[in-house]
Write a protein that holds these residues in place. Structure first.
Motif, PDB file in Angstrom:
ATOM      1  N   ILE A 146     -59.462 -77.024 -34.259  1.00  0.00           N
ATOM      2  CA  ILE A 146     -60.679 -77.470 -33.578  1.00  0.00           C
ATOM      3  C   ILE A 146     -60.346 -78.423 -32.439  1.00  0.00           C
ATOM      4  O   ILE A 146     -60.817 -78.250 -31.298  1.00  0.00           O
ATOM      5  N   ILE A 147     -59.546 -79.420 -32.713  1.00  0.00           N
ATOM      6  CA  ILE A 147     -59.258 -80.436 -31.686  1.00  0.00           C
ATOM      7  C   ILE A 147     -58.397 -79.862 -30.571  1.00  0.00           C
ATOM      8  O   ILE A 147     -58.608 -80.179 -29.385  1.00  0.00           O
TER       9      ILE A 147
ATOM     10  N   ASP B  47     -58.306 -87.815 -37.480  1.00  0.00           N
ATOM     11  CA  ASP B  47     -56.857 -88.007 -37.451  1.00  0.00           C
ATOM     12  C   ASP B  47     -56.208 -87.077 -36.440  1.00  0.00           C
ATOM     13  O   ASP B  47     -55.248 -87.460 -35.753  1.00  0.00           O
ATOM     14  N   ALA B  48     -56.745 -85.865 -36.308  1.00  0.00           N
ATOM     15  CA  ALA B  48     -56.230 -84.942 -35.292  1.00  0.00           C
ATOM     16  C   ALA B  48     -56.511 -85.470 -33.888  1.00  0.00           C
ATOM     17  O   ALA B  48     -55.674 -85.331 -32.987  1.00  0.00           O
TER      18      ALA B  48
ATOM     19  N   SER C 243     -54.009 -88.176 -32.765  1.00  0.00           N
ATOM     20  CA  SER C 243     -52.679 -87.728 -32.347  1.00  0.00           C
ATOM     21  C   SER C 243     -52.723 -86.711 -31.211  1.00  0.00           C
ATOM     22  O   SER C 243     -51.736 -86.028 -30.945  1.00  0.00           O
ATOM     23  N   THR C 244     -53.874 -86.609 -30.528  1.00  0.00           N
ATOM     24  CA  THR C 244     -54.032 -85.635 -29.438  1.00  0.00           C
ATOM     25  C   THR C 244     -54.193 -86.364 -28.112  1.00  0.00           C
ATOM     26  O   THR C 244     -55.129 -87.146 -27.925  1.00  0.00           O
ATOM     27  N   GLU C 245     -53.305 -86.100 -27.194  1.00  0.00           N
ATOM     28  CA  GLU C 245     -53.369 -86.724 -25.876  1.00  0.00           C
ATOM     29  C   GLU C 245     -54.491 -86.105 -25.061  1.00  0.00           C
ATOM     30  O   GLU C 245     -54.666 -84.885 -25.025  1.00  0.00           O
TER      31      GLU C 245
ATOM     32  N   ALA D 185     -47.754 -73.208 -38.894  1.00  0.00           N
ATOM     33  CA  ALA D 185     -49.163 -73.103 -39.262  1.00  0.00           C
ATOM     34  C   ALA D 185     -49.915 -74.381 -38.890  1.00  0.00           C
ATOM     35  O   ALA D 185     -49.368 -75.480 -38.959  1.00  0.00           O
ATOM     36  N   ARG D 186     -51.170 -74.212 -38.493  1.00  0.00           N
ATOM     37  CA  ARG D 186     -51.996 -75.366 -38.130  1.00  0.00           C
ATOM     38  C   ARG D 186     -53.157 -75.487 -39.095  1.00  0.00           C
ATOM     39  O   ARG D 186     -53.575 -74.527 -39.730  1.00  0.00           O
TER      40      ARG D 186
END
Length: 577
Positions: free
Chosen positions: A9-10, A34-35, A38-40, A2-3
């Motif tokens: 959104i990100i 925060d998302a 941690s998102t490249e 689950a997300r």
């Protein structure tokens, strides 16, 4: 697995190709930022003011033709986005604004910092909604993005602070449109416009941003009709280079040739433009308008034929019905072009750094530049000469835009941005910020007014933090120059326009940028060269003449008398002081 709402959104923004999200962090946005952390491939660009964030996102959208994204936290953070979002809305470019909100259980309780975002953004946004349940995702996000892209506008999605980290039940990825429809009018409309064009003797084209993707078709129309081409400011980018039909701009920033081309025609063809100033339109002629936005048809001037459709597709359908141009009388075109070339030569003399040392220049200087300040024409011309062929230019509203429109040519792969529909102050620097992140290897030059720059001065630190090699050219005339000109043309003495400026170059140096201050007209060219060749961010603070007058293409007797009366009032006031 689950997300969370924030992760959905990100991840969706990443899938859309969004590379930068502009904003100011805040508690309601914490799950989202925060998302991003941690998102490249998605970078958070922390600005010093949310208005700058919205301008930067809008700039990226206009340059890329894709979605720009900005964020503002609950209450004041969201409110601060408004001006930049209005600019995006009036520029018709897709921007997604994600705003924070108080906890879901507190909505409607007049909670600390609570603002009704759905009401606040009602006028500016084509879509606005507040997420009230994780189960609304990703549907609500899809609706927001689709609205922004399909309607070329602003979408606002509000996320309460306690919802961002909640898990959603629907684990499917968000899906977005990948194609845009191309429309054209029906055949009767095409034939009606063709009949009007074929019957006309003297045709003038008024070309706007909406025609930029149809350059070849527009040039073919100009050839067939022997028509001079008046360009909106936004159309400089696509039509100024290698165009033997264009005669520059009209309106307050315009020139006599454009006014002659408009006033002397018996048919005006408007292509992708909603030029708003009715006083500058011709009278007594027939009018054909082509615009993808049907609501624009006839909004500024009564039409004889209005065609709703993409300019390129419409012209491709129209051109086969037009007579060949060999038999056209070209005197209307040749007269406008001759006057345009003559006007350009005169402007070049004004931009010559040695202008004030010649006889006519010395006489002029005694009247309007006794302090021997730098002529803004010379500064703009030097930047045009030394800037890269693929430079991206931004300009503040007001006199900085006047000098750019007259002395900077959009040749090569140059791009142009400004608040040309909203007319906001303080747009040039944050738009340059967004542009430089969009194109890190291209030269980005901002034509900044001193009033505009000082309004959002704090985001110089954003440029410094991200080591963006933006070049900020400040037309430092210690005035709100356009307001001063408007007052004087109305016969009013200058009032409230004087600015007590700091040494902007010293401020830039203190903030970690390279600051260069220019006070000697003889050093302008070398100073511009130094600024453009210096690595990293540079602020070029040039003390320009506050009394410089930009004569419009069609000055009126009333304006002349107003200016004379204003100068008399200012002289008397000065003696009293």
């Amino acid at each position: 697995m689950a997300r969370t709402v924030a992760r959905v959104i990100i991840d969706a923004l990443q899938e859309l190709g969004v590379r930068h999200v502009f904003g100011v962090v805040g508690d309601a946005l914490n799950p989202l930022t925060d998302a991003i952390r941690s998102t490249e491939g998605v970078e958070w660009v922390g600005c010093r003011h949310e208005e700058a964030a919205a301008f930067a996102a809008g700039a990226q959208s206009q340059l890329s033709g894709t979605l720009g994204v900005c964020m503002g936290t609950v209450g004041p953070g969201a409110v601060h986005l408004l001006n930049g979002l209005y600019d995006a809305a009036k520029s018709r470019t897709p921007v997604l604004a994600i705003t924070g909100q108080v906890p879901l259980t507190e909505i409607g309780s007049d909670y600390f910092q609570e603002v009704d975002n759905d009401l606040l953004f009602r006028d500016v946004a084509v879509f606005r909604a507040t997420v009230t349940s994780p189960d609304q995702m990703p549907r609500l996000l899809e609706s927001a993005v689709r609205a922004a892209i399909s309607e070329s506008g602003v979408a606002v999605l509000t996320v309460p602070g306690d919802l961002g980290d909640q898990e959603i039940g629907d684990d499917r990825p968000a899906r977005f449109p990948r194609t845009r429809p191309v429309t054209r009018p029906d055949e009767p409309g095409i034939l009606e416009a063709a009949e009007l064009i074929n019957a006309a003797d003297k045709v003038t084209l008024l070309v706007g941003r909406g025609a930029r993707q149809a350059r070849e078709e527009v040039l073919t129309l100009a050839e067939r009709t022997a028509a001079p081409m008046v360009l909106s400011l936004k159309a400089k980018e696509g039509f100024e280079e290698s165009n033997e039909y264009q005669v520059g701009q009209t309106g307050l920033i315009g020139n006599p040739a454009a006014s002659r081309a408009l006033d002397g025609c018996d048919l005006l063809v408007m292509l992708g433009t909603d030029f708003p100033y009715r006083d500058w339109y011709p009278t007594g002629c027939k009018v054909v308008q082509i615009d993808v936005q049907e609501r624009n048809l006839g909004r500024r001037i009564p039409l004889d034929a209005g065609l709703a459709g993409d300019v390129g597709a419409t012209l491709r359908a129209l051109l086969p019905h037009l007579s060949e141009g060999a038999d056209r009388d070209r005197r209307h075109l040749e007269s406008a072009r001759k006057e345009f070339v003559h006007w350009q030569a005169g402007q070049a003399k004004l931009a010559d750094p040695s202008h004030d040392e010649r006889l006519t220049g010395r006489l002029r200087r005694a009247l309007d530049n006794p302090g021997h300040d730098i002529r803004p024409e010379a500064l703009a011309a030097a930047v045009n000469e030394l800037a890269d062929q693929d430079a991206v230019f931004t300009s503040d509203t007001g006199m900085a835009t006047v000098w750019l429109s007259r002395f900077v040519t959009m040749h090569g792969e140059r791009r142009l941005l400004g608040s040309y529909n909203l007319g906001s102050m303080a747009n040039a620097m944050p738009q340059a910020l967004g542009a430089q992140l969009w194109a890190p290897d291209r030269q980005v030059i901002a034509f900044c007014g001193d009033g505009g720059l000082s309004m959002l001065l704090g985001d110089l630190m954003t440029i410094k933090t991200h080591r963006l090699p933006v070049k900020l050219v400040v037309f430092d005339n210690r005035r709100l120059g356009m307001v001063k000109l408007e007052q004087e043309q109305a016969g009013l003495a200058e009032f409230g326009t004087e600015l007590d400026n700091p040494d902007f170059a010293a401020v830039a140096n203190a903030l970690g940028l390279t600051g260069i201050r220019v006070t000697d007209p003889a050093t302008v060219h070398d100073s511009v060269r130094r600024a453009l060749s210096t690595p990293g961010p540079v602020l070029l603070d040039v003390l320009t003449n506050p009394q410089e007058l930009a004569v419009p293409g069609k000055p009126t007797v009333q304006q002349g008398w107003g200016f004379a009366i204003a100068k008399l009032k200012e002289t008397l006031q000065s003696k009293e002081d």
